[in-house]
Enzyme design. Structure first.
Site, PDB file in Angstrom:
ATOM      1  N   LYS A   1      28.693  37.042  32.249  1.00  0.00           N
ATOM      2  CA  LYS A   1      28.574  37.467  33.575  1.00  0.00           C
ATOM      3  C   LYS A   1      28.646  38.849  33.564  1.00  0.00           C
ATOM      4  CE  LYS A   1      32.489  38.148  36.235  1.00  0.00           C
ATOM      5  NZ  LYS A   1      32.455  39.373  37.001  1.00  0.00           N
ATOM      6  N   ASN A   2      29.465  39.708  32.929  1.00  0.00           N
ATOM      7  CA  ASN A   2      29.454  41.110  33.140  1.00  0.00           C
ATOM      8  C   ASN A   2      28.168  41.727  32.577  1.00  0.00           C
ATOM      9  OD1 ASN A   2      31.943  41.051  34.198  1.00  0.00           O
ATOM     10  ND2 ASN A   2      32.848  41.220  32.217  1.00  0.00           N
TER      11      ASN A   2
ATOM     12  N   CYS B   1      37.770  41.110  43.426  1.00  0.00           N
ATOM     13  CA  CYS B   1      39.091  40.559  43.243  1.00  0.00           C
ATOM     14  C   CYS B   1      40.231  41.641  43.591  1.00  0.00           C
ATOM     15  CB  CYS B   1      39.264  40.376  41.801  1.00  0.00           C
ATOM     16  SG  CYS B   1      38.542  38.885  40.980  1.00  0.00           S
TER      17      CYS B   1
ATOM     18  N   ARG C   1      39.850  50.253  42.202  1.00  0.00           N
ATOM     19  CA  ARG C   1      39.259  50.527  41.334  1.00  0.00           C
ATOM     20  C   ARG C   1      38.216  51.685  41.705  1.00  0.00           C
ATOM     21  NH1 ARG C   1      37.570  45.141  38.136  1.00  0.00           N
ATOM     22  NH2 ARG C   1      37.815  44.161  40.292  1.00  0.00           N
TER      23      ARG C   1
ATOM     24  N   ASP D   1      40.405  41.892  30.715  1.00  0.00           N
ATOM     25  CA  ASP D   1      40.039  40.508  31.321  1.00  0.00           C
ATOM     26  C   ASP D   1      40.768  39.272  30.449  1.00  0.00           C
ATOM     27  OD1 ASP D   1      38.832  41.664  33.457  1.00  0.00           O
ATOM     28  OD2 ASP D   1      36.621  41.392  32.496  1.00  0.00           O
TER      29      ASP D   1
ATOM     30  N   ARG E   1      33.541  32.464  40.231  1.00  0.00           N
ATOM     31  CA  ARG E   1      32.583  33.643  40.481  1.00  0.00           C
ATOM     32  C   ARG E   1      32.441  34.120  38.669  1.00  0.00           C
ATOM     33  NH1 ARG E   1      36.111  38.057  41.011  1.00  0.00           N
ATOM     34  NH2 ARG E   1      34.239  39.220  40.610  1.00  0.00           N
TER      35      ARG E   1
END
Length: 423
Positions: A22-23, A117, A122, A308, A400
């Protein structure tokens, strides 16, 4: 909304395949849609709500995106749209990635502050700082970031923030710098595998990036980038989650499609805790031949232990003998899952940025709620190890970042049902 109903106490056994990262796919899709001058094809793309959301953002900017058989066909922006509105961007933080490429390609951008999230602030200050170094004029007002320039010009900069290198700012500035005039040098660049994958993709498009995999990136600007074909790397966080799931259920599982170097810090800590990892050409076999042991874990930017994976590791250590200490040094407020794990029978106490995890002999099912993506993942993992029924609500957070997680885990012995909240 939907929820997971998990009947715990089953042992996982068999093979499970890791999806694409995903990232990695999110910034790569942005680069393909905004920076490229022709169609790009991305393979090994996970079917996630984050990917769907970003696709909607890019289509709103004028790109055309088609999904077929696990691949994305991306036709770049065909009209001069430079605004990423709140209604789309509010759903995910990765939407900020469009800022730099839009300025580089169109000379201006208007991007809403992103959502995502709820794991503490951030900030995007390093994104803005990097673009200003390249010569953009950036203004923040009424919830939007406005940026414009006649021409981006290469510069030297440092992108280390309060908690180390910024992954997002590294990606954003690197993409923008590919079309800047002259040479850009980024000191303190993030080195995560998905940042390296983005850099490799940009080079395949015709960019000139050196230092990939190091903390210093040198980007020589080019006049244009072309479309290309690329296979996205596997998801190291999904792989780590599956490894923890195998270990916490005392299973025997082969996690396929992951390389040890992608998750070396996670692998090291799991081994210290008593998990046996037997690496082979296509992945790793996971077993737990001994009682789990307490360890210390501190999150840090790559190659350190990833934030994570903090929640998933906490769930595993809840069943380890002794007391483990987990220190969160990357994100503030990323211990929201502690209260939910304690509802399942864990014994975790917070001391500022540290969590003291006192091992218990067993967990018991309970109704719990996902507060963010990784917090949701650990509740699924812990629920499989807990006796009785665990109900995890607000699973849209989990969708997600995990592709059909219940189907994958059920294929190796889990008992997880996706149901509507009204059921």
């Amino acid at each position: 909304m939907q929820k997971f109903v998990i009947n715990g106490g089953t042992r996982l056994e068999g093979k499970i395949q890791v999806s694409g990262s995903k990232n990695a796919v999110l910034p790569i899709a942005v680069a393909a849609a905004i920076l490229g001058d022709s169609v790009s094809v991305l393979h090994n793309v996970p079917n996630l709500t984050d990917v769907q959301t970003l696709s909607a953002v890019l289509e709103g900017l004028g790109a055309s995106i088609t999904r077929k058989n696990g691949s994305l066909y991306i036709e770049p922006i065909n009209r001069m749209e430079y605004e990423a509105p709140y209604d789309l961007v509010r759903k995910m933080r990765a939407s900020i990635y469009v800022l730099g490429p839009l300025v580089a390609k169109l000379g201006r951008a208007k991007v809403s502050f992103p959502g995502g999230c709820a794991i503490g602030p951030r900030p995007v200050d390093l994104h803005i700082k990097g673009l200003e170094h390249l010569g953009a004029q950036v203004e923040v007002k009424r919830g939007y970031i406005f940026a414009q320039t006649e021409r981006l010009v290469g510069a030297k900069m440092n992108l280390i923030g309060q908690h180390g290198p910024s992954v997002g700012a590294t990606a954003n500035v690197m993409m923008a710098a590919t079309l800047a005039e002259g040479t850009t040098v980024i000191k303190g660049a993030a080195c995560e595998p998905h940042i390296n994958d983005l850099a490799q993709f940009l080079n395949a498009m015709g960019a000139d990036i050196e230092g990939i995999g190091t903390s210093t990136l040198t980007i020589r600007g080019v006049k244009q980038l072309r479309g290309t074909e690329h296979s996205v790397i596997s998801d190291d966080i999904e792989a780590g989650t599956f490894i923890v799931a195998a270990a916490i259920t005392n299973g025997d599982v082969s996690v396929e499609g992951i390389a040890k170097q992608q998750i070396s810090a996670v692998s090291e800590r799991l081994t210290q805790a008593g998990v046996q990892l037997d690496w082979h050409d296509t992945g790793v076999r996971v077993t737990t031949p001994q009682q789990l042991k307490s360890i210390e874990v501190t999150t840090a930017p790559f190659p350190g232990f990833p934030t994570d994976m903090q929640a998933q590791m906490m769930g595993l250590l809840s069943l380890a003998s002794g007391t483990s200490t987990i220190t969160e040094n990357v994100h503030t407020d990323r211990f929201i899952h502690v209260a939910e794990l304690n509802r399942i029978g864990a014994d975790i106490r917070l001391e500022g940025r540290k969590a003291k995890v006192h091992g218990v002999s067993s967990l018991s099912g309970a109704p719990v709620m996902a507060s963010d993506l990784r917090a949701g993942a650990v509740l699924v993992v812990a629920g499989m190890a807990a006796a009785g029924e665990t109900v995890v609500s607000r699973i849209y957070h989990i969708d997600r970042g995990y592709e059909a997680i219940e189907k994958k885990l059920n294929s190796i012995g889990a008992d997880i049902q996706r149901v509507n909240d009204s059921e």
